[in-house]
Design an enzyme around this catalytic site. Structure first.
Site, PDB file in Angstrom:
ATOM      1  CD  GLN A  88      -2.114   1.464   2.876  1.00  0.00           C
ATOM      2  OE1 GLN A  88      -1.266   1.309   3.745  1.00  0.00           O
ATOM      3  NE2 GLN A  88      -3.347   1.844   3.129  1.00  0.00           N
ATOM      4  CB  SER A 142       2.485   6.995   4.609  1.00  0.00           C
ATOM      5  OG  SER A 142       1.394   6.425   5.279  1.00  0.00           O
ATOM      6  CD  GLU A 170      -4.117   0.334   6.704  1.00  0.00           C
ATOM      7  OE1 GLU A 170      -4.533   1.300   6.031  1.00  0.00           O
ATOM      8  OE2 GLU A 170      -2.927   0.188   7.035  1.00  0.00           O
TER       9      GLU A 170
END
Ligand SMILES: Cc1cc2nc3c(=O)[nH]c(=O)nc-3n(C[C@H](O)[C@H](O)[C@H](O)COP(=O)(O)OP(=O)(O)OC[C@H]3O[C@@H](n4cnc5c(N)ncnc54)[C@H](O)[C@@H]3O)c2cc1C
Length: 404
Positions: free
Chosen positions: A123, A126, A241
């Site tokens: 993923q 960030s 998530e």
């Protein structure tokens, strides 16, 4: 192996027999590459036995069973140490998001290899300047004819070092407010221009990475959902998530699990100490309540009612249960939780697990962020002020734009 027509009891027996015969007994001393091979072989076997993607649609390679079979499998899995951690993000987050938002072609291409462990996913959300406020991210995807060109940096990307694909969130329109100009893409991690660099955490391990994109080209059909609707796709994935992290099955030998701590208390001779017994009882109750709550969320999700903000309750509670376990470990093992003999492998594992615990309050959205979500979306408290929500992203002082 066919599982069609089995009762839940028969299914449970089938799962147990398969796991007993196939879970590797020990992976101690294996190099990371060897561990990955073991994990991939195990996942392929699990899939071929009809035991991966239990509730996922059969047309894309899932088993099309119900939450009851999933629960039976999870119960049995908790008795073993399954080498499945490399697949957690794909199975828990990227795959479910593709099922929700992907095109039929994307599902046909990606779901089966993901379930069989042939292709690993990560993923890519960030960034150094965008964590809790992920909508402030700066990685840019610019159009080039039908294709896209990506430039930017991601950080804390778990498992990027062995991933084949990533779900990338990038800015496609900086002239609209920050939540509106994002798009989610499938990125082939082996593409030219993708660089993965490991980051070490305080356990000494390197579970996550920084990932750099330099003119990485993506085809038009790499978009997940709609162009510029990446925020909705991100919210979908973050929901999966939270449920996935909150509901993750504890390994049998987890040093911070109730069973592991009871065993430790027995060995340390303090299992009949009333303070220790009280701590252990509270830990058991918390673990059990969380497990029942997660079962309920899974059953509701399988029945077509996604958990929404209650996933944040599961995620927050999971982190809080772990901290409770750390407190219990302190009661049981005392100073050994911070200083131990070098040949005491169990004490070393306990200390590593304790050192990894703060990450559980950060990964997947911090405890504070989960509390904000619960406050606003479940308890109906006033929304956090969002003075930057209507300003074009280009004008915001975020990330490296702060310096301009
Ligand atoms: C082990 C681990 C694995 C990870 N894996 C991935 C991954 O695979 N992919 C990925 O994209 N990211 C990953 N992350 C990143 C993770 O999602 C972010 O670290 C997290 O969202 C917090 O962002 P930040 O680190 O930038 O902290 P910041 O957002 O800078 O937060 C700093 C502090 O401020 C607090 N804070 C921030 N905003 C608010 C607010 N509005 N209200 C109250 N308090 C606030 C936070 O709670 C925190 O205490 C991982 C992180 C960890 C620890």
């Amino acid at each position: 192996m066919t599982l069609v027509g089995q009762s839940i009891e028969e299914f449970r027996g089938t799962v147990r027999a398969w796991l007993e015969a196939n879970v590797p007994t020990s992976t101690d001393g294996l190099a990371p590459g060897e561990l990955l091979d073991v994990a991939k072989r195990f996942q392929a076997g699990l899939y071929d036995a009809g035991l991966a993607g239990i509730t996922w649609p059969a047309e894309f390679g899932g088993q099309g069973h119900t939450a009851a079979e999933q629960q039976a499998l999870d119960e049995q899995a908790a008795r073993f140490d399954l080498p499945t951690s490399p697949f957690r993000i794909g199975m828990g987050m990227c795959g479910p998001t593709l099922l929700d938002l992907g095109t039929p072609e994307q599902k046909a291409r990606h779901i089966r290899p993901l379930l069989r462990g042939e292709e690993i996913w990560c993923q890519l959300f960030s960034e150094p300047g965008a964590g809790s406020d992920v909508a402030s991210l700066q990685a840019r995807a610019s159009r080039d004819g039908d294709a896209w060109v990506v430039n930017g940096q991601k950080v804390w990307t778990s498992g990027a070092q062995w991933s084949d694909f990533g779900a990338l969130l990038a800015r496609t329109d900086p002239d609209v407010p920050k939540h509106r100009g994002l798009t989610m893409f499938i990125v082939d991690m082996h593409s030219p221009g993708v660089t993965v660099r490991p980051l070490r955490d305080m356990t000494g391990r390197a579970p996550f990475n920084e990932v750099y994109f330099d003119d990485v080209r993506l085809p038009a059909d790499a978009v997940i959902g709609e162009v510029d609707a990446g925020w909705q796709a991100a919210v979908t994935m973050l929901g999966h998530e939270r449920v996935s992290i909150g509901g993750s099955v504890r390994q049998r030998t987890d040093p911070l699990g109730f069973a592991g701590l009871v065993e430790l208390a027995r060995d340390k001779g303090c299992a009949s100490d009333p303070v220790v017994r009280g701590e252990l009882a509270q830990l058991y109750a918390a673990e059990r309540a969380l497990s029942l709550f997660n079962t309920r969320l899974q059953q509701e999700a399988a029945a077509g009612s996604p958990p929404g903000a209650r996933g944040s309750v599961a995620k927050l509670a999971g982190a809080m249960v772990l901290w409770r376990a750390v407190q219990t470990a302190g009661q049981v093992a005392g100073p050994e939780t911070v200083a131990w003999e070098t040949d005491d492998a169990r004490a070393g594992e306990l200390a590593t697990a304790i050192n990894a615990t703060p990450a559980s309050s950060i990964a997947g959205g911090t405890n504070q962020v989960q509390r904000n979500i619960i406050g606003e979306r479940i308890l109906g408290l006033p929304k956090e002020p969002g003075s930057d929500r209507d300003i074009p992203f280009r004008e915001l002082k975020v990330g490296t734009q702060r310096r301009s």
